[in-house]
Design an enzyme around this catalytic site. Sequence first.
Site, short mmCIF file in Angstrom:
data_model
loop_
_atom_site.label_atom_id
_atom_site.label_comp_id
_atom_site.label_asym_id
_atom_site.label_seq_id
_atom_site.Cartn_x
_atom_site.Cartn_y
_atom_site.Cartn_z
N ASP A 47 6.19 6.38 8.93
CA ASP A 47 7.40 6.56 8.14
C ASP A 47 7.07 6.71 6.66
OD1 ASP A 47 9.93 6.54 7.26
OD2 ASP A 47 10.43 4.51 7.91
N ARG A 75 11.86 11.86 8.82
CA ARG A 75 10.99 12.53 9.80
C ARG A 75 11.72 13.44 10.77
NH1 ARG A 75 8.37 7.00 11.64
NH2 ARG A 75 10.48 6.41 11.01
N CYS A 131 14.10 9.51 15.03
CA CYS A 131 13.34 8.59 14.18
C CYS A 131 14.22 7.38 13.88
CB CYS A 131 12.84 9.28 12.91
SG CYS A 131 14.13 9.85 11.80
N THR A 132 13.97 6.69 12.77
CA THR A 132 14.74 5.48 12.48
C THR A 132 16.04 5.80 11.74
OG1 THR A 132 12.68 4.25 12.32
CG2 THR A 132 14.64 3.18 11.42
N GLY A 133 15.90 6.41 10.57
CA GLY A 133 17.06 6.60 9.69
C GLY A 133 17.69 7.99 9.75
N1 LIG Z 1 18.12 3.68 6.11
C1 LIG Z 1 17.35 2.49 6.31
C2 LIG Z 1 15.92 2.66 6.41
C3 LIG Z 1 15.27 3.94 6.80
C4 LIG Z 1 15.62 5.18 6.35
C5 LIG Z 1 14.85 6.29 6.65
C6 LIG Z 1 13.73 6.11 7.41
O1 LIG Z 1 12.92 7.17 7.68
P1 LIG Z 1 13.14 8.12 8.93
O2 LIG Z 1 14.38 8.90 8.64
O3 LIG Z 1 11.91 8.98 8.96
O4 LIG Z 1 13.22 7.26 10.13
C7 LIG Z 1 13.38 4.87 7.89
C8 LIG Z 1 14.17 3.80 7.58
C9 LIG Z 1 17.69 1.44 5.26
O5 LIG Z 1 18.85 1.18 5.14
O6 LIG Z 1 16.80 0.93 4.59
#
Ligand SMILES: N[C@@H](Cc1ccc(OP(=O)(O)O)cc1)C(=O)O
Length: 156
Positions: free
Chosen positions: A123, A14, A8-10
């Site tokens: 998300d 997820r 996923c992104t962060g």
């Molecule tokens: N960590 C990022 C953003 C982020 C974090 C979690 C996230 O959700 P997931 O873990 O599901 O990708 C998405 C984006 C920030 O600095 O804002």
Amino acid sequence: MKQVLFICTGNTCRSPMAEALTKEHLQKNPGLKEVWNVKSAGIFAADQERATYQSIKVMDERGVDLMGHKSQRLNSQLIDESDLVLAMTRNHKESVLLTEPRAEGKVFTLREYVQGEQEDIQDPFGQNEDAYRNTARELERLIRQLVKKWEEEMEE
Ligand SMILES: N[C@@H](Cc1ccc(OP(=O)(O)O)cc1)C(=O)O
């Protein structure tokens, strides 16, 4: 052993939930547990961050422990050592294929892999607990289908 990597992104919402749910299902299936090793990573993840409080909470409501999760950033080695890479969105999938074109053929979105559909898993980051609960419910459904697919493959 085979390795599946959720993306996923962060890597704090997820994909950690998908990883934990998959491990939980594999616990109930010793045969498959011998086959699949499960990891997760985030395309823009920081290293060593805990899962978000809401992710931990909604997993706890399902009896799944996410307390020990530590985020990791996606890298080439993780892609290379994985047999299957399951992304939460088409953007994640495309981004992996752009930087790691040799991964073609083993990268899918989770929904594409289990349902043949292209829809993303949205998300929940920054949203309320109910949004997280909905994501958890959606993931649970998909992971159940994923494990069923693996079971059927094993029987073939
Ligand atoms: N960590 C990022 C953003 C982020 C974090 C979690 C996230 O959700 P997931 O873990 O599901 O990708 C998405 C984006 C920030 O600095 O804002």
